[in-house]
Write a protein that holds these residues in place. Structure first.
Motif: not given
Length: 147
Positions: A17-31
């Motif tokens: 979940l830490r890996r996923f949220y790291g990617a999600a927070f940084a994502d320009p579409l869903i971050g």
């Protein structure tokens, strides 16, 4: 190199979940949904979402929250579309695949996709208006363009 160990416990879920949220927070579409609209505090959110996934995969945690309510609130602030949920699924599945393989990993990916589709349906009438054709699991078009 593909991960070979399946998801086996709460610690594995925490790392995933830490890996996923790291990617999600940084994502320009869903971050922006996490960082700007919801102002998600990961350290506060993580135990709750880990409970959710622990219950989904191991049936060991007690998760009694309404997982839909926060998404409905986000949708009221800025509409969530099929493209947003498709990106969430893509990042979720890439995060799982980057760390794990096995029956629980496959179940986590399938469950994530089911959740995304259910949320999308509940947030609206299930139409794909304005979404560029609707939900595309695994960002299949991007994957096909690379192959």
């Amino acid at each position: 190199m593909r991960a070979t160990r399946d998801i086996s416990d709460r610690h594995d879920l925490d790392v995933l979940l830490r890996r996923f949220y790291g990617a999600a927070f940084a994502d320009p579409l869903i971050g922006p949904f996490f960082t700007e609209i919801a102002g998600t505090d990961l350290e506060l959110h993580l135990p709750r979402i880990t409970d959710f996934w622990e219950r989904a995969l191991f049936r060991t945690a007690d998760y009694g929250r309404d997982a839909f309510a926060p998404h409905a609130a986000l949708h009221s602030a800025r509409p969530l579309t099929a493209a947003h949920f498709g990106r969430w699924v893509q990042l979720w599945q890439a995060s799982v695949d980057g760390l794990h393989s096995g029956p629980r990993a496959e179940r986590a990916k399938a469950q994530g996709e089911r959740i995304a589709l259910a949320m999308l349906r509940r947030l609206g009438d299930g139409s794909t208006e304005g979404t560029g054709g609707g939900f595309v699991p695994l960002a299949a078009l991007e994957l096909r363009s690379v192959a």
